[in-house]
Each structure stands twice: as structure tokens, then as C-alpha cells.
Design an enzyme around this catalytic site. Structure first.
Site, PDB file in Angstrom:
ATOM      1  N   ARG A  15       2.511  -8.728 -11.149  1.00 23.48           N
ATOM      2  CA  ARG A  15       1.381  -9.471 -10.926  1.00 23.48           C
ATOM      3  C   ARG A  15       0.608  -8.923  -9.381  1.00 23.48           C
ATOM      4  O   ARG A  15      -0.290  -8.521  -9.627  1.00 23.48           O
ATOM      5  CB  ARG A  15       1.696 -11.045 -10.984  1.00 23.48           C
ATOM      6  CG  ARG A  15       0.555 -12.023 -11.199  1.00 23.48           C
ATOM      7  CD  ARG A  15      -0.245 -12.184  -9.917  1.00 23.48           C
ATOM      8  NE  ARG A  15       0.295 -12.857  -9.016  1.00 23.48           N
ATOM      9  CZ  ARG A  15      -0.186 -12.821  -7.663  1.00 23.48           C
ATOM     10  NH1 ARG A  15      -1.363 -12.466  -7.253  1.00 23.48           N
ATOM     11  NH2 ARG A  15       0.553 -13.308  -6.656  1.00 23.48           N
ATOM     12  N   ASP A  16       1.231  -9.738  -8.542  1.00 27.20           N
ATOM     13  CA  ASP A  16       0.431  -9.050  -7.335  1.00 27.20           C
ATOM     14  C   ASP A  16       0.165  -7.767  -6.947  1.00 27.20           C
ATOM     15  O   ASP A  16      -0.577  -7.280  -6.396  1.00 27.20           O
ATOM     16  CB  ASP A  16       1.258 -10.034  -6.091  1.00 27.20           C
ATOM     17  CG  ASP A  16       0.396 -10.217  -4.969  1.00 27.20           C
ATOM     18  OD1 ASP A  16      -0.616  -9.487  -4.624  1.00 27.20           O
ATOM     19  OD2 ASP A  16       0.768 -10.948  -3.884  1.00 27.20           O
ATOM     20  N   HIS A 211       5.859 -15.613   1.276  1.00 28.96           N
ATOM     21  CA  HIS A 211       5.114 -14.505   0.536  1.00 28.96           C
ATOM     22  C   HIS A 211       4.150 -13.776   1.273  1.00 28.96           C
ATOM     23  O   HIS A 211       3.238 -14.097   1.899  1.00 28.96           O
ATOM     24  CB  HIS A 211       4.207 -15.304  -0.648  1.00 28.96           C
ATOM     25  CG  HIS A 211       3.288 -14.294  -1.355  1.00 28.96           C
ATOM     26  ND1 HIS A 211       3.557 -14.119  -2.787  1.00 28.96           N
ATOM     27  CD2 HIS A 211       2.388 -13.768  -1.003  1.00 28.96           C
ATOM     28  CE1 HIS A 211       2.753 -13.334  -3.193  1.00 28.96           C
ATOM     29  NE2 HIS A 211       2.058 -12.888  -2.176  1.00 28.96           N
ATOM     30  N   HIS A 213       2.697 -10.321   3.066  1.00 26.35           N
ATOM     31  CA  HIS A 213       2.254  -8.959   2.663  1.00 26.35           C
ATOM     32  C   HIS A 213       2.513  -8.416   4.084  1.00 26.35           C
ATOM     33  O   HIS A 213       2.515  -8.806   4.917  1.00 26.35           O
ATOM     34  CB  HIS A 213       0.507  -9.151   2.139  1.00 26.35           C
ATOM     35  CG  HIS A 213       0.217  -9.478   0.796  1.00 26.35           C
ATOM     36  ND1 HIS A 213       0.002  -8.536   0.018  1.00 26.35           N
ATOM     37  CD2 HIS A 213       0.530 -10.843   0.366  1.00 26.35           C
ATOM     38  CE1 HIS A 213      -0.213  -9.473  -1.114  1.00 26.35           C
ATOM     39  NE2 HIS A 213       0.179 -10.669  -0.967  1.00 26.35           N
ATOM     40  N   CYS A 244      -4.648  -8.136  -2.567  1.00 25.56           N
ATOM     41  CA  CYS A 244      -5.566  -8.848  -3.244  1.00 25.56           C
ATOM     42  C   CYS A 244      -6.761  -8.472  -3.159  1.00 25.56           C
ATOM     43  O   CYS A 244      -7.508  -8.061  -2.386  1.00 25.56           O
ATOM     44  CB  CYS A 244      -5.421 -10.434  -2.540  1.00 25.56           C
ATOM     45  SG  CYS A 244      -6.500 -11.491  -3.608  1.00 25.56           S
ATOM     46  N   ASN A 253       2.616  -6.643  -0.852  1.00 27.53           N
ATOM     47  CA  ASN A 253       3.633  -7.445  -0.521  1.00 27.53           C
ATOM     48  C   ASN A 253       4.878  -6.577   0.317  1.00 27.53           C
ATOM     49  O   ASN A 253       5.019  -5.317  -0.136  1.00 27.53           O
ATOM     50  CB  ASN A 253       4.244  -8.328  -1.643  1.00 27.53           C
ATOM     51  CG  ASN A 253       3.361  -9.079  -2.258  1.00 27.53           C
ATOM     52  OD1 ASN A 253       2.612  -8.638  -3.216  1.00 27.53           O
ATOM     53  ND2 ASN A 253       3.411 -10.588  -1.811  1.00 27.53           N
TER      54      ASN A 253
HETATM   55  P1  HMG Z   1     -15.311 -19.351 -12.343  1.00 30.12           P
HETATM   56  O1  HMG Z   1     -16.431 -18.160 -12.706  1.00 30.12           O
HETATM   57  O2  HMG Z   1     -15.722 -20.222 -11.380  1.00 30.12           O
HETATM   58  O3  HMG Z   1     -14.855 -20.091 -13.624  1.00 30.12           O
HETATM   59  O4  HMG Z   1     -14.020 -18.421 -12.168  1.00 30.12           O
HETATM   60  P2  HMG Z   1     -15.626 -20.837 -14.901  1.00 30.12           P
HETATM   61  O5  HMG Z   1     -14.619 -21.955 -15.423  1.00 30.12           O
HETATM   62  O6  HMG Z   1     -17.012 -21.167 -14.529  1.00 30.12           O
HETATM   63  O7  HMG Z   1     -15.863 -19.799 -16.227  1.00 30.12           O
HETATM   64  C1  HMG Z   1     -16.526 -18.502 -16.007  1.00 30.12           C
HETATM   65  C2  HMG Z   1     -16.096 -17.797 -17.078  1.00 30.12           C
HETATM   66  O8  HMG Z   1     -14.828 -17.114 -16.775  1.00 30.12           O
HETATM   67  C3  HMG Z   1     -16.067 -18.082 -18.481  1.00 30.12           C
HETATM   68  O9  HMG Z   1     -16.423 -16.868 -19.707  1.00 30.12           O
HETATM   69  C4  HMG Z   1     -14.762 -18.731 -18.774  1.00 30.12           C
HETATM   70  O10 HMG Z   1     -14.421 -18.691 -20.121  1.00 30.12           O
HETATM   71  C5  HMG Z   1     -13.840 -17.538 -18.092  1.00 30.12           C
HETATM   72  P3  HMG Z   1     -17.877 -16.468 -19.880  1.00 30.12           P
HETATM   73  O11 HMG Z   1     -18.393 -17.802 -20.621  1.00 30.12           O
HETATM   74  O12 HMG Z   1     -18.704 -16.163 -18.562  1.00 30.12           O
HETATM   75  O13 HMG Z   1     -17.464 -15.544 -20.828  1.00 30.12           O
HETATM   76  N1  HMG Z   1     -12.773 -18.023 -17.493  1.00 30.12           N
HETATM   77  C6  HMG Z   1     -11.312 -17.354 -17.845  1.00 30.12           C
HETATM   78  N2  HMG Z   1     -10.938 -16.575 -18.694  1.00 30.12           N
HETATM   79  C7  HMG Z   1      -9.803 -16.205 -18.650  1.00 30.12           C
HETATM   80  N3  HMG Z   1      -8.936 -16.935 -18.222  1.00 30.12           N
HETATM   81  C8  HMG Z   1      -8.989 -17.947 -17.409  1.00 30.12           C
HETATM   82  C9  HMG Z   1     -10.669 -18.494 -17.138  1.00 30.12           C
HETATM   83  N4  HMG Z   1     -11.020 -19.308 -16.392  1.00 30.12           N
HETATM   84  C10 HMG Z   1     -12.434 -19.063 -16.715  1.00 30.12           C
HETATM   85  N5  HMG Z   1      -8.123 -18.908 -16.736  1.00 30.12           N
HETATM   86  C11 HMG Z   1     -11.794 -18.249 -11.943  1.00 30.12           C
HETATM   87  C12 HMG Z   1     -12.876 -19.300 -11.745  1.00 30.12           C
HETATM   88  C13 HMG Z   1     -10.568 -18.993 -11.119  1.00 30.12           C
HETATM   89  C14 HMG Z   1     -11.373 -18.256 -13.449  1.00 30.12           C
HETATM   90  C15 HMG Z   1     -12.118 -17.091 -11.329  1.00 30.12           C
HETATM   91  O14 HMG Z   1     -12.405 -17.014  -9.971  1.00 30.12           O
HETATM   92  C16 HMG Z   1     -10.722 -16.321 -11.232  1.00 30.12           C
HETATM   93  O15 HMG Z   1     -10.400 -15.826 -12.461  1.00 30.12           O
HETATM   94  N6  HMG Z   1     -10.284 -15.672 -10.079  1.00 30.12           N
HETATM   95  C17 HMG Z   1      -9.361 -14.753 -10.079  1.00 30.12           C
HETATM   96  C18 HMG Z   1      -8.585 -14.947  -8.863  1.00 30.12           C
HETATM   97  C19 HMG Z   1      -7.473 -14.004  -8.680  1.00 30.12           C
HETATM   98  O16 HMG Z   1      -6.895 -13.860  -9.890  1.00 30.12           O
HETATM   99  N7  HMG Z   1      -6.986 -13.812  -7.452  1.00 30.12           N
HETATM  100  C20 HMG Z   1      -5.832 -13.056  -7.241  1.00 30.12           C
HETATM  101  C21 HMG Z   1      -4.451 -13.804  -7.462  1.00 30.12           C
HETATM  102  S1  HMG Z   1      -4.242 -14.775  -6.150  1.00 30.12           S
HETATM  103  C22 HMG Z   1      -3.337 -13.924  -4.945  1.00 30.12           C
HETATM  104  O17 HMG Z   1      -3.321 -12.670  -5.058  1.00 30.12           O
HETATM  105  C23 HMG Z   1      -2.873 -14.773  -3.647  1.00 30.12           C
HETATM  106  C24 HMG Z   1      -1.485 -14.919  -4.059  1.00 30.12           C
HETATM  107  O18 HMG Z   1      -0.692 -13.563  -4.207  1.00 30.12           O
HETATM  108  C25 HMG Z   1      -0.861 -15.351  -2.498  1.00 30.12           C
HETATM  109  C26 HMG Z   1      -1.489 -14.782  -1.241  1.00 30.12           C
HETATM  110  O19 HMG Z   1      -0.751 -13.697  -1.052  1.00 30.12           O
HETATM  111  O20 HMG Z   1      -2.164 -15.407  -0.692  1.00 30.12           O
HETATM  112  C27 HMG Z   1      -0.803 -15.622  -4.844  1.00 30.12           C
HETATM  113 MG    MG Z   2       0.024 -12.173  -2.618  1.00 30.76          MG
END
Ligand code: HMG
Ligand code: MG
Length: 306
Positions: A15-16, A211, A213, A244, A253
């Protein structure tokens, strides 16, 4: 110094690690990585994310990957779900394909919260609330991840009080386990300890994981500093994959191989077969056309070749 006798490693590479890869990686390769990790003895694997495919195209095959993995007894499979849509998608499959655990992910920094999940910290908590409740009602364990607990790419240094505040909010909505993330790898041991101590005001030590990086090469030191506080659960990434997409310049990571090598050397049990783990890292690195980003992997492979 009293250190934990055993450590649980969650490999977040699928995933990450892979979320940040620009080149397409097939579901088959991702599934192959999960299989190799479980064969190496990993007991928890973060498989994929149910996020918007527009935001993170690499995770668009989430359902296919969850469907394709062969589950091993005693292994937990987790996925990221930022909202109800994500949880519903994860639960659209037959029950045996549901994740054992979901992760709601927030940030201790407002700017990062906006860039990563398109809402404020307060709004994110309101989005997570029904996700946590629905997951728990369905017997799915809930982990929270806190990004930017020491530093943020947009806001700079983050005070431990902000970490404590987020941890408290996560606890209030029913999050069962919390990850303290150094998203951009700027943390150093004492700062990471302060972030953990702030989290300890709300979660037990057994419900906290680290966690880290490894952008600045501090992640092993930060892991040791966490062990000193009693933390015994860590997210790491096979072959040091990742970063990220919303944290420019942040690298992967800490490599699972490096952490396992360190822990084995300290006599701490991980249940992981380092040789097989190294082979899993080579498998995914070959698929990406590069060398594993792990010093222990490199050293052990050089010795093997010798
Ligand atoms: P948004 O645009 O504010 O959401 O995104 P929305 O509710 O307004 O929906 C907009 C569109 O997205 C719509 O589609 C929804 O259907 C679709 P459209 O009508 O435009 O075709 N949508 C989705 N589709 C599939 N699955 C869903 C979903 N939700 C809405 N769950 C949202 C908000 C959170 C969805 C968006 O910002 C997003 O997907 N962000 C991704 C963030 C991400 O994955 N970041 C990386 C992971 S976090 C990380 O790496 C950190 C971590 O490792 C810890 C660390 O190291 O810090 C965990
Ligand atoms: Mg991370």
C-alpha cells in the site's frame, strides 16, 4: 534498558510502498508480493487503499487485489478507507474477502490534511466517525494513522500538543489502535519520543505503532527510540518502497529488511525469516526495475553471491 521481547511488523509495502509508484504495477504482481510477505512470516500486511482512483491511480485495482490474495491462517490484512465510500467498497466483496482491519488516516497538520484528503482535521474526524462505527459493528478492527506527527512538508515542525489533540479525537470516535507517522522522515529520536508520549495520553502502549519514513536516514534510530518507550509494533515497507503522493520528496518507509536485521541482532523476536523477506523485496524491486532500497538486503545479497 528494558526492551520488548517481541515486535510485530506490519508490512505496508503493497500500500504505502506502491501507492507512490508512477509506473503501472499489475494486480498480479501486488498479489505476488503479498504472498511472498506472508510466506516470509509477516503476520500483518497492509494490502491496498479504497481511496479515489483519481487521487491515487495505483490503488484503483484494490478490489481485484483483495479478491486475488490467498489468505494465510493467522495473517491480518488491512486496507485504508478514508470515508464511507471506501469502507462500502471494501465491504462490497463477499465477507471472506473483507479486510480484517481498516485504517482511517488523519494528520496533525491542517495543511497536510487538506492536501491529502481534501478536508480539515475536524472535518476528517466527522468523516471517520461513521466509518469507525460501521467497521466495528461488522467486526472489522479499526486502526488510525496520524500523519505529520513531527514535521509537515507545508507547515514545518509540528508540536507534540497537536499530535495529542488528534490522538484524543481519534480515541473519541472509537479508533482502537493508532499509528504515529513521520510522513516525511524528518523526525529524530527525541522528537519522535515526544510525539509518542503525546499519544500515550490517549492510547495504551500496546495500541500504538510507529510508522517512519526514512527520508533523512533516521528511521532505525527512531525505531530504537520508540522501543525504548515500550512501543512494539511498527509499519515498515519491503525493499523500502514508497512515499506519499501528497508529501513531495518524501521517500519510502524504513525497509522491513533493515528493521528485521536490527531486531534480530538485538535478540527481539519478529517471527520473520530474513532470507525469504529479502527475496520478497527482490521480487518487487525486479518488477519495478530497480534495486531494493535496503542496506541489509544489499549486504546479505552480496554475501550470498560471495
Ligand atoms: P474528495 O474529492 O474530497 O471526495 O476526496 P468527494 O467525496 O467529494 O468525492 C469526489 C469523487 O471521488 C467522487 O467521484 C467520489 O465518488 C470519489 P466523481 O463523482 O467525481 O466521479 N470518491 C471515491 N472513489 C473511490 N473510493 C473512495 C472515494 N471517495 C470519494 N473512497 C478523498 C476525498 C479522501 C476521497 C480523496 O482525497 C482521496 O482519495 N485521497 C487519497 C489520499 C491518499 O490515499 N493518500 C495516501 C495515503 S495516506 C498516507 O500515505 C499516509 C500514511 O502512510 C501515514 C504517513 O506516512 O503519514 C497512512
Ligand atoms: Mg506512510
Amino acid at each position: 534498558m528494558k526492551l520488548p521481547a517481541r515486535v510485530k511488523i506490519v508490512d505496508v509495502g503493497p500500500r504505502d510502498g506502491l501507492q507512490n509508484e508512477k509506473q503501472p504495477v499489475s494486480a498480479e504482481i501486488k498479489i505476488g508480493l503479498v504472498h511472498r510477505l506472508q510466506e516470509a512470516g509477516l503476520k500483518e500486511i497492509e494490502v491496498t487503499s479504497f481511496v479515489s482512483p483519481k487521487w491515487v491511480p495505483q490503488m484503483a485495482d484494490n478490489a481485484e487485489v483483495m479478491h486475488g490474495i490467498r489468505r494465510a491462517p493467522g495473517v491480518r490484512y488491512s486496507v485504508l478507507t478514508p470515508n464511507m465510500k471506501g469502507l462500502e467498497a471494501a465491504m462490497a466483496a463477499p465477507r471472506e474477502e473483507w479486510p480484517d482491519e481498516i485504517v482511517v488516516f488523519g494528520a496533525a497538520s491542517e495543511a497536510f490534511s487538506q492536501r491529502n484528503i481534501n478536508c480539515s482535521i475536524a472535518e476528517s474526524i466527522e468523516r471517520f466517525r461513521p466509518v469507525v462505527a460501521a467497521a466495528r459493528e461488522n467486526g472489522i478492527y479499526v486502526r488510525g494513522a496520524m500523519s505529520c506527527t513531527v514535521g509537515c512538508p507545508y507547515e514545518g515542525e509540528i508540536a507534540p500538543e497537536r499530535v495529542g489533540m488528534l490522538a484524543g479525537l481519534m480515541k473519541d470516535i472509537g479508533v482502537q489502535h493508532i499509528g504515529v507517522a513521520d510522513t516525511i522522515g524528518v523526525g529524530t529520536p527525541v522528537k519522535v519520543q515526544r510525539a509518542i508520549e503525546a499519544t500515550l495520553a490517549h492510547f495504551d502502549i500496546d495500541d500504538i505503532s510507529g510508522h517512519y519514513h526514512d527520508t533523512y536516514g533516521q528511521a532505525l534510530g527512531n525505531t530504537l527510540a520508540s522501543l525504548e518507550l515500550g512501543v512494539w509494533q511498527f509499519d515498515t515497507s519491503s525493499a523500502g518502497l514508497g512515499g506519499c503522493p501528497y508529501a513531495k520528496g518524501a521517500t519510502g518507509n524504513v525497509a522491513t529488511e533493515d528493521v528485521v536485521y536490527m531486531l534480530q541482532g538485538m535478540g527481539i523476536d519478529t517471527g520473520i525469516d530474513l532470507d525469504r523477506l529479502i527475496d520478497a523485496g527482490v521480487y518487487i524491486s525486479d518488477a519495478l526495475g530497480r534495486e531494493p532500497n535496503s542496506r541489509a538486503s544489499k549486504a546479505i545479497r552480496t554475501r550470498r553471491a560471495g
